[in-house]
Design an enzyme around this catalytic site. Sequence first.
Site, mmCIF file in Angstrom:
data_model
loop_
_atom_site.group_PDB
_atom_site.id
_atom_site.type_symbol
_atom_site.label_atom_id
_atom_site.label_comp_id
_atom_site.label_asym_id
_atom_site.label_seq_id
_atom_site.Cartn_x
_atom_site.Cartn_y
_atom_site.Cartn_z
ATOM 1 N N CYS A 89 37.650 91.649 45.936
ATOM 2 C CA CYS A 89 38.774 91.825 44.996
ATOM 3 C C CYS A 89 39.165 93.294 44.814
ATOM 4 O O CYS A 89 40.354 93.639 44.812
ATOM 5 C CB CYS A 89 38.429 91.193 43.658
ATOM 6 N N HIS A 104 41.082 93.982 37.419
ATOM 7 C CA HIS A 104 40.270 95.128 37.853
ATOM 8 C C HIS A 104 41.151 96.382 37.841
ATOM 9 O O HIS A 104 42.302 96.343 38.304
ATOM 10 C CB HIS A 104 39.767 94.929 39.286
HETATM 11 N N1 LIG Z 1 36.123 86.207 40.954
HETATM 12 C C1 LIG Z 1 36.675 87.114 41.746
HETATM 13 O O1 LIG Z 1 37.353 88.077 41.313
HETATM 14 C C2 LIG Z 1 36.522 87.006 43.199
HETATM 15 C C3 LIG Z 1 37.271 87.823 44.006
HETATM 16 C C4 LIG Z 1 37.128 87.751 45.389
HETATM 17 C C5 LIG Z 1 36.247 86.849 45.898
HETATM 18 N N2 LIG Z 1 35.510 86.059 45.084
HETATM 19 C C6 LIG Z 1 34.586 85.108 45.704
HETATM 20 O O2 LIG Z 1 35.026 83.782 45.468
HETATM 21 C C7 LIG Z 1 33.905 82.924 45.381
HETATM 22 C C8 LIG Z 1 33.951 82.109 44.105
HETATM 23 O O3 LIG Z 1 34.017 82.966 42.984
HETATM 24 P P1 LIG Z 1 34.309 82.402 41.518
HETATM 25 O O4 LIG Z 1 34.551 83.610 40.712
HETATM 26 O O5 LIG Z 1 35.329 81.310 41.527
HETATM 27 O O6 LIG Z 1 32.886 81.740 41.134
HETATM 28 P P2 LIG Z 1 32.555 80.602 40.051
HETATM 29 O O7 LIG Z 1 33.547 80.606 38.949
HETATM 30 O O8 LIG Z 1 31.126 80.790 39.727
HETATM 31 O O9 LIG Z 1 32.727 79.223 40.863
HETATM 32 C C9 LIG Z 1 31.895 78.868 41.939
HETATM 33 C C10 LIG Z 1 32.394 77.587 42.581
HETATM 34 O O10 LIG Z 1 31.595 77.294 43.724
HETATM 35 C C11 LIG Z 1 31.147 75.954 43.624
HETATM 36 N N3 LIG Z 1 29.845 75.764 44.273
HETATM 37 C C12 LIG Z 1 28.685 76.391 43.970
HETATM 38 N N4 LIG Z 1 27.699 75.928 44.780
HETATM 39 C C13 LIG Z 1 28.244 74.999 45.578
HETATM 40 C C14 LIG Z 1 27.743 74.164 46.613
HETATM 41 N N5 LIG Z 1 26.469 74.191 46.987
HETATM 42 N N6 LIG Z 1 28.601 73.325 47.250
HETATM 43 C C15 LIG Z 1 29.900 73.277 46.884
HETATM 44 N N7 LIG Z 1 30.448 74.047 45.902
HETATM 45 C C16 LIG Z 1 29.619 74.899 45.263
HETATM 46 C C17 LIG Z 1 31.051 75.697 42.153
HETATM 47 O O11 LIG Z 1 31.038 74.318 41.931
HETATM 48 P P3 LIG Z 1 30.211 73.638 40.699
HETATM 49 O O12 LIG Z 1 31.167 73.668 39.540
HETATM 50 O O13 LIG Z 1 29.952 72.266 41.214
HETATM 51 O O14 LIG Z 1 28.981 74.448 40.493
HETATM 52 C C18 LIG Z 1 32.336 76.371 41.674
HETATM 53 O O15 LIG Z 1 33.443 75.532 41.909
HETATM 54 C C19 LIG Z 1 32.694 83.838 45.547
HETATM 55 O O16 LIG Z 1 32.362 83.842 46.925
HETATM 56 C C20 LIG Z 1 33.188 85.177 45.139
HETATM 57 O O17 LIG Z 1 32.458 86.226 45.736
HETATM 58 C C21 LIG Z 1 35.632 86.104 43.751
#
Ligand SMILES: NC(=O)c1ccc[n+]([C@@H]2O[C@H](COP(=O)([O-])OP(=O)(O)OC[C@H]3O[C@@H](n4cnc5c(N)ncnc54)[C@H](OP(=O)(O)O)[C@@H]3O)[C@@H](O)[C@H]2O)c1
EC number: 1.2.1.11
Length: 344
Positions: free
Chosen positions: A130, A242
């Site tokens: 990000c 950010h």
């Molecule tokens: N947040 C940011 O600013 C940002 C920016 C760039 C990239 N990212 C990347 O985007 C990704 C997600 O971030 P987020 O902020 O959305 O995280 P989050 O809010 O913690 O959500 C994680 C998601 O992944 C799912 N998940 C976890 N374990 C799983 C599994 N074994 N099989 C299938 N689904 C699974 C979760 O489902 P459940 O509800 O079932 O647990 C939930 O839907 C990460 O790789 C992060 O590094 C985030």
Amino acid sequence: MSFKVAIVGATGNVGREMLNILEERGFPVSEVVALASRRSQGTEVSFGDRTLKVKALDQYDFSDTDICIMSAGGNVSKEWSPKIGKQGCVVIDNSSAFRYDQDVPLIVPEVNPDAISLFTRKNIIANPNCSTAQLVVALKPLHDFATIKRVVVATYQSVSGAGKEGMDELFTQTRAVFVADQVDVKKFTKRIAFNVIPHIDVFLDDGFTKEEWKMVAETKKMLDPKIKLTATCVRVPVFIGHSEAVNIEFEKPITAEEAREILREAPGCQVLDKREDGGYITPLDSAGEDATFISRIREDSTIDNGLSMWIVSDNLRKGAALNAVQIAELLIERGLIQPKKKAA
Ligand SMILES: NC(=O)c1ccc[n+]([C@@H]2O[C@H](COP(=O)([O-])OP(=O)(O)OC[C@H]3O[C@@H](n4cnc5c(N)ncnc54)[C@H](OP(=O)(O)O)[C@@H]3O)[C@@H](O)[C@H]2O)c1
């Protein structure tokens, strides 16, 4: 022409934003499938005025799905993206799992759209971190004009960058402080409420953190390997958005006014730069917006050809979900993907 799209991590911060953005931008979908872990199976998420029942990733067959947008973290991506790609479904991955793989393009459509054609090697396209995404959107047009030599950046990263658990922790800690309750630290390494933490991701041997290293490696991969960059990444008690204080040293002369004009015309950028009270962007203003905002553009007289500026964007949108959807749009615009199922 419309596409069957699966969102992995649909219950997460980025996944939910992904569903909003697909709907807002009228992405040509024949069907959208919401996937997450078995924990969330059967729960519901919104897609426009529709409700989607969440399915379990490990029980889903991707053979008739065209595009999979993965937002479920690096480990899930490492295990699943190659398998999904092999089933002929193009994976756009939000995690860092494949960003530095030479056979996987890392794309910000405003910066390096032509690199997308490499995706056929693994059927995977990586979305940057990000804090890098918003930085390169602003650096690219300035680099084209005056060639960047070196960048020094300090980030002020919101808790939503650490997922929904990060947001919950800021909320519960803040409430606990106000009611004089015990403050529990779980997700972050120190209390985040009413504090700032100069540590994101793991420490590396040279004393930098992985988050700081990512900004260097990704800027080099997408923009120019010759650019030198050093970063200090800091978590701040902000829910969304950010911010970055950026100092740039150029090879050729560039004035603050020239930079302002260039950024005003640049794709994805919005200049908000009045030298008066409130004449700049804050993360709160950026939440829910698509643009990368640039404020406080000024010449740095301590170096030759130097500029300083303040760059802010919604990390869940340009930093993640919006950029991923733009990558999918680029695939379609360039005729690089066809729906597996022809419309009836
Ligand atoms: N947040 C940011 O600013 C940002 C920016 C760039 C990239 N990212 C990347 O985007 C990704 C997600 O971030 P987020 O902020 O959305 O995280 P989050 O809010 O913690 O959500 C994680 C998601 O992944 C799912 N998940 C976890 N374990 C799983 C599994 N074994 N099989 C299938 N689904 C699974 C979760 O489902 P459940 O509800 O079932 O647990 C939930 O839907 C990460 O790789 C992060 O590094 C985030």
